[in-house]
Design a protein around this motif. Structure first.
Motif, PDB file in Angstrom:
ATOM      1  N   ALA A 127     -14.846 -35.937 -15.629  1.00 42.15           N
ATOM      2  CA  ALA A 127     -14.840 -34.596 -16.215  1.00 42.15           C
ATOM      3  C   ALA A 127     -13.656 -34.371 -17.156  1.00 42.15           C
ATOM      4  N   VAL A 128     -12.479 -34.869 -16.808  1.00 37.91           N
ATOM      5  CA  VAL A 128     -11.294 -34.601 -17.627  1.00 37.91           C
ATOM      6  C   VAL A 128     -11.418 -35.201 -19.031  1.00 37.91           C
ATOM      7  N   PRO A 129     -11.779 -36.500 -19.167  1.00 34.78           N
ATOM      8  CA  PRO A 129     -11.959 -37.013 -20.539  1.00 34.78           C
ATOM      9  C   PRO A 129     -13.025 -36.252 -21.328  1.00 34.78           C
ATOM     10  N   LEU A 130     -14.092 -35.836 -20.648  1.00 33.95           N
ATOM     11  CA  LEU A 130     -15.151 -35.101 -21.342  1.00 33.95           C
ATOM     12  C   LEU A 130     -14.673 -33.726 -21.787  1.00 33.95           C
ATOM     13  N   ALA A 131     -13.938 -33.035 -20.920  1.00 27.78           N
ATOM     14  CA  ALA A 131     -13.417 -31.711 -21.273  1.00 27.78           C
ATOM     15  C   ALA A 131     -12.414 -31.805 -22.424  1.00 27.78           C
ATOM     16  N   LEU A 132     -11.539 -32.805 -22.369  1.00 26.14           N
ATOM     17  CA  LEU A 132     -10.561 -32.983 -23.447  1.00 26.14           C
ATOM     18  C   LEU A 132     -11.253 -33.349 -24.761  1.00 26.14           C
ATOM     19  N   THR A 133     -12.328 -34.133 -24.661  1.00 30.89           N
ATOM     20  CA  THR A 133     -13.106 -34.466 -25.862  1.00 30.89           C
ATOM     21  C   THR A 133     -13.715 -33.211 -26.473  1.00 30.89           C
ATOM     22  N   GLN A 134     -14.244 -32.335 -25.613  1.00 23.48           N
ATOM     23  CA  GLN A 134     -14.812 -31.078 -26.100  1.00 23.48           C
ATOM     24  C   GLN A 134     -13.751 -30.226 -26.790  1.00 23.48           C
ATOM     25  N   LEU A 135     -12.560 -30.161 -26.197  1.00 26.72           N
ATOM     26  CA  LEU A 135     -11.479 -29.376 -26.791  1.00 26.72           C
ATOM     27  C   LEU A 135     -11.051 -29.973 -28.132  1.00 26.72           C
ATOM     28  N   ALA A 136     -11.061 -31.300 -28.212  1.00 28.06           N
ATOM     29  CA  ALA A 136     -10.709 -31.955 -29.471  1.00 28.06           C
ATOM     30  C   ALA A 136     -11.744 -31.650 -30.552  1.00 28.06           C
ATOM     31  N   GLN A 137     -13.013 -31.542 -30.167  1.00 31.45           N
ATOM     32  CA  GLN A 137     -14.056 -31.200 -31.137  1.00 31.45           C
ATOM     33  C   GLN A 137     -13.892 -29.772 -31.646  1.00 31.45           C
ATOM     34  N   VAL A 138     -13.427 -28.877 -30.774  1.00 32.80           N
ATOM     35  CA  VAL A 138     -13.116 -27.516 -31.215  1.00 32.80           C
ATOM     36  C   VAL A 138     -12.002 -27.551 -32.267  1.00 32.80           C
ATOM     37  N   ALA A 139     -11.004 -28.393 -32.035  1.00 32.61           N
ATOM     38  CA  ALA A 139      -9.916 -28.533 -33.007  1.00 32.61           C
ATOM     39  C   ALA A 139     -10.427 -29.079 -34.328  1.00 32.61           C
ATOM     40  N   LEU A 140     -11.455 -29.925 -34.281  1.00 32.62           N
ATOM     41  CA  LEU A 140     -12.037 -30.500 -35.499  1.00 32.62           C
ATOM     42  C   LEU A 140     -12.633 -29.406 -36.390  1.00 32.62           C
ATOM     43  N   THR A 141     -13.445 -28.524 -35.793  1.00 31.78           N
ATOM     44  CA  THR A 141     -14.054 -27.443 -36.577  1.00 31.78           C
ATOM     45  C   THR A 141     -13.005 -26.419 -37.006  1.00 31.78           C
ATOM     46  N   THR A 142     -11.975 -26.241 -36.172  1.00 30.64           N
ATOM     47  CA  THR A 142     -10.899 -25.322 -36.539  1.00 30.64           C
ATOM     48  C   THR A 142     -10.162 -25.815 -37.779  1.00 30.64           C
ATOM     49  N   THR A 143      -9.959 -27.123 -37.874  1.00 25.64           N
ATOM     50  CA  THR A 143      -9.306 -27.708 -39.050  1.00 25.64           C
ATOM     51  C   THR A 143     -10.096 -27.404 -40.312  1.00 25.64           C
ATOM     52  N   ASP A 144     -11.431 -27.560 -40.244  1.00 22.51           N
ATOM     53  CA  ASP A 144     -12.279 -27.240 -41.399  1.00 22.51           C
ATOM     54  C   ASP A 144     -12.132 -25.775 -41.807  1.00 22.51           C
ATOM     55  N   THR A 145     -12.111 -24.894 -40.805  1.00 23.71           N
ATOM     56  CA  THR A 145     -12.002 -23.458 -41.080  1.00 23.71           C
ATOM     57  C   THR A 145     -10.684 -23.126 -41.761  1.00 23.71           C
ATOM     58  N   VAL A 146      -9.598 -23.734 -41.286  1.00 21.37           N
ATOM     59  CA  VAL A 146      -8.281 -23.496 -41.885  1.00 21.37           C
ATOM     60  C   VAL A 146      -8.270 -23.968 -43.339  1.00 21.37           C
ATOM     61  N   MET A 147      -8.855 -25.154 -43.586  1.00 22.19           N
ATOM     62  CA  MET A 147      -8.891 -25.691 -44.947  1.00 22.19           C
ATOM     63  C   MET A 147      -9.699 -24.778 -45.870  1.00 22.19           C
ATOM     64  N   MET A 148     -10.794 -24.238 -45.371  1.00 23.44           N
ATOM     65  CA  MET A 148     -11.590 -23.305 -46.176  1.00 23.44           C
ATOM     66  C   MET A 148     -10.781 -22.065 -46.535  1.00 23.44           C
ATOM     67  N   GLY A 149     -10.055 -21.554 -45.556  1.00 24.57           N
ATOM     68  CA  GLY A 149      -9.244 -20.364 -45.784  1.00 24.57           C
ATOM     69  C   GLY A 149      -8.152 -20.596 -46.826  1.00 24.57           C
ATOM     70  N   LEU A 150      -7.630 -21.834 -46.901  1.00 20.94           N
ATOM     71  CA  LEU A 150      -6.596 -22.139 -47.883  1.00 20.94           C
ATOM     72  C   LEU A 150      -7.147 -22.126 -49.306  1.00 20.94           C
ATOM     73  N   ILE A 151      -8.443 -22.407 -49.439  1.00 26.49           N
ATOM     74  CA  ILE A 151      -9.054 -22.374 -50.770  1.00 26.49           C
ATOM     75  C   ILE A 151      -9.204 -20.937 -51.258  1.00 26.49           C
ATOM     76  N   GLY A 152      -9.626 -20.031 -50.357  1.00 25.99           N
ATOM     77  CA  GLY A 152      -9.804 -18.641 -50.745  1.00 25.99           C
ATOM     78  C   GLY A 152     -10.796 -17.937 -49.853  1.00 25.99           C
ATOM     79  N   THR A 153     -10.865 -16.620 -49.983  1.00 26.69           N
ATOM     80  CA  THR A 153     -11.724 -15.811 -49.120  1.00 26.69           C
ATOM     81  C   THR A 153     -13.199 -16.138 -49.329  1.00 26.69           C
ATOM     82  N   GLU A 154     -13.621 -16.256 -50.591  1.00 28.06           N
ATOM     83  CA  GLU A 154     -15.032 -16.562 -50.851  1.00 28.06           C
ATOM     84  C   GLU A 154     -15.399 -17.945 -50.327  1.00 28.06           C
TER      85      GLU A 154
END
Length: 464
Positions: A19-46
Motif C-alpha cells: 500500500a505505501v509504494p502505491l499511495a506514494l505513487t498516487q501522490l507523485a502523480q498528483v504532483a505531476l499534474t500540479t506541475t503542469d498547472t503551475v507552468m500554465m499559470g506562468l504563461i498567463g491567465t488565458e
C-alpha cells in the motif's frame, strides 16, 4: 499484547508493503499534474484556462481508461497465487502471460478510442457555453496530448502486472523521476530552449505525451530486468485469447463507469457550489484539493487490499480475506484521524497556501468545510476501500451499482436539500456529500460481507 492486536499489527505491516509504494505513487502523480498547472499559470491567465480545459477532458478519459485495465491486477494476483500453489501446472503461468497480453491489447484499443474521442470533445465543448477563444487555445493542447493516452494506458497495464505480482517498488521511482522530466520538458517545449521550436501552451501537451511514453518504456525495462516478471511479460498482443480479452473488458467496463460516475458526481457538486458565488467556489476548490490529496492514501490501501483479497480467495482463504478488510479499514482510520486532528486544530495554517490573508470570506467558508471534511474523509476512504474489496471478489458490476445509488440517488439529492433548499449553502452541500459517501461506504461493505459469505461453502474444502 492481546493476540488480536498482535495479528492486526502483523497484517498491517504486510498490507503496508504494497500500500505505501502505491499511495506514494498516487501522490507523485498528483504532483505531476500540479506541475503542469503551475507552468500554465506562468504563461498567463488565458493559457491557464485553456490548458485547464484540455486537462479536464484528458483526465476524464484517462481516468476511465485506467478503470478499464484496473481489474487486471486482481486477475494476475489470483492467477499467480494459483501458480504458486501448484507449480507443476504450466497452465497457471501461461494464464498470467495471457492476462498481460490481453491487458496491453485492451489498453491499446481504449487509448485509440479515447484519443479520437478527446479530439471530438475538444471541438464540441464550445456548444456547452465555453468561451470560444479559450476552446480555440485548448485544441492544440488536446491534439498534442491525445496520442499520449496510448502509452499512458500501456503504463497502467504494466503497472497492474507488476502490482499483481507484488513488485510495485519501481513504480514510485519512475513516477518521481517523471515529475522532474516533465518540468524540464515543459520548460524546453514552451520556450524553445536549446534550439527547439517555441511551442508555448501546446508544448505542455507534447511534454505530457513524451513523459507517458518514457514512463512506459522505463517500467517495461524495469520489469524485463526482474527475474520473476520477465518470463511472464509478453507483448505479443496478437496471441491474446478472445475469451481473456472479453473477461477483462467485462470486469473493467463497470470500473471505468464507476470512475466516470464519481468524477461526474464531484463535477456536479462543484457546479452546485458555484451557484453560491466566487468565494464559495474558491473555498470548495481548496478543501476539495486537500481531501483529494489525502484520498491518495485510500487509493493505495484500496488497491493493496483488493489484490490481497483476490490472492486469498484464489486459495480459498475467506477468513484471511475478511482480515484484510479489517486491516485496511483500521489503517485508513488511523491516518484519517491524524489528518482530522490537524484540520480541527490548525485550520488556518492548513488553508494558508490557498488564500490571500485578505480573503476573509473564502477562508471562513473553507474553515467550516474543513470540519465537515474531517469526518467526510473517513467515509470517502472507506467507500474507496469497499470498491477495491468488491473488485477482489470480481464483483465490479455490483460496486458500480452501489456507487450509483450512493452518489446520485442519495448524495446529490441530499446536497441539494441541505444546500440550496435548507439555506445552508456550501456547508449544506458538503453535508449532503458526506451523507452520500457514508451511505455508499455502508452499502459496499455490506455487499462485500455477503459476497464472502456466499463463497464460504465452496471455499471450505479448498482451505482444508
Amino acid at each position: 499484547m492481546p493476540p488480536a492486536f498482535a495479528r492486526l499489527l502483523t497484517d498491517s505491516r504486510a498490507l503496508a508493503t504494497l500500500a505505501v509504494p502505491l499511495a506514494l505513487t498516487q501522490l507523485a502523480q498528483v504532483a505531476l499534474t500540479t506541475t503542469d498547472t503551475v507552468m500554465m499559470g506562468l504563461i498567463g491567465t488565458e493559457a491557464l484556462a485553456a490548458g485547464g480545459l484540455a486537462m479536464v477532458i484528458f483526465n476524464q478519459l484517462r481516468t476511465m481508461g485506467v478503470g478499464l485495465v484496473t481489474a487486471v491486477g486482481n486477475q494476475i494476483a489470483a492467477a499467480d497465487a494459483r501458480a504458486e500453489a501448484d507449480e507443476s501446472d504450466p497452465r497457471a503461468r501461461e494464464e498470467v502471460r495471457d492476462l498481460v497480453r490481453a491487458s496491453l491489447l485492451l489498453a491499446t484499443l481504449a487509448g485509440l478510442a479515447g484519443a479520437v474521442l478527446m479530439v471530438l470533445v475538444g471541438h464540441a465543448v464550445v456548444l456547452l457555453g465555453q468561451d470560444p477563444d479559450v476552446v480555440d487555445a485548448a485544441k492544440p493542447v488536446l491534439y498534442a496530448m491525445a496520442p499520449g493516452l496510448i502509452p499512458c494506458l500501456w503504463f497502467q497495464a504494466i503497472r497492474q502486472f507488476t502490482v499483481g505480482m507484488g513488485r510495485p517498488q519501481a513504480l514510485l521511482r519512475i513516477t518521481i523521476a517523471s515529475i522532474a522530466v516533465n518540468a524540464g520538458l515543459n520548460w524546453l517545449f514552451i520556450h524553445g530552449t536549446w534550439g527547439l521550436p517555441e511551442l508555448g501552451l501546446p508544448g505542455i501537451g507534447l511534454a505530457t505525451t513524451t513523459v507517458y511514453a518514457l514512463s512506459f518504456l522505463a517500467l517495461y525495462a524495469s520489469a524485463c530486468r526482474d527475474a520473476r516478471l520477465a518470463p511472464l511479460l509478453s507483448l505479443r498482443i496478437w496471441r491474446t485469447r478472445p475469451a481473456t480479452l472479453r473477461r477483462l473488458a467485462s470486469l473493467g467496463a463497470p470500473i471505468a463507469a464507476t470512475y466516470g460516475s464519481e468524477a461526474g458526481f464531484f463535477s456536479v457538486v462543484a457546479l452546485l457550489v458555484g451557484s453560491f458565488g466566487t468565494a464559495a467556489l474558491a473555498a470548495h476548490t481548496a478543501v476539495n484539493q486537500l481531501v483529494y490529496i489525502v484520498f491518495q492514501i485510500a487509493v493505495g490501501l484500496s488497491h493493496a487490499a483488493s489484490l490481497g483479497v483476490s490472492r486469498e480467495l484464489a486459495l480459498g482463504n475467506t477468513a484471511a480475506a475478511r482480515r484484510l478488510k479489517t486491516t485496511a479499514l483500521a489503517c485508513a482510520a488511523a491516518v484519517m484521524a491524524a489528518v482530522a486532528v490537524v484540520y480541527v486544530t490548525v485550520p488556518r495554517l492548513v488553508l494558508s497556501p490557498f488564500f490571500d490573508t485578505g480573503d476573509a470570506s473564502a477562508t471562513d467558508i473553507a474553515t467550516h468545510l474543513l470540519l465537515v471534511a474531517a469526518v467526510l474523509q473517513f467515509f470517502d476512504c472507506t467507500q474507496n476501500i469497499g470498491v477495491g474489496l468488491l473488485r477482489g471478489l470480481d464483483d465490479t458490476k455490483g460496486g458500480f451499482r452501489v456507487t450509483l445509488v450512493g452518489y446520485w440517488l442519495i448524495g446529490l439529492p441530499a446536497a441539494a436539500l441541505l444546500g440550496p433548499a435548507a439555506g445552508l449553502d456550501t456547508l449544506g452541500v458538503w453535508l449532503g456529500l458526506l451523507t452520500g459517501l457514508a451511505a455508499t461506504a455502508v452499502l459496499l461493505l455490506r455487499r462485500f460481507h455477503r459476497g464472502v459469505d456466499a463463497l464460504e461453502p465452496t471455499a471450505a474444502p479448498a482451505a482444508a
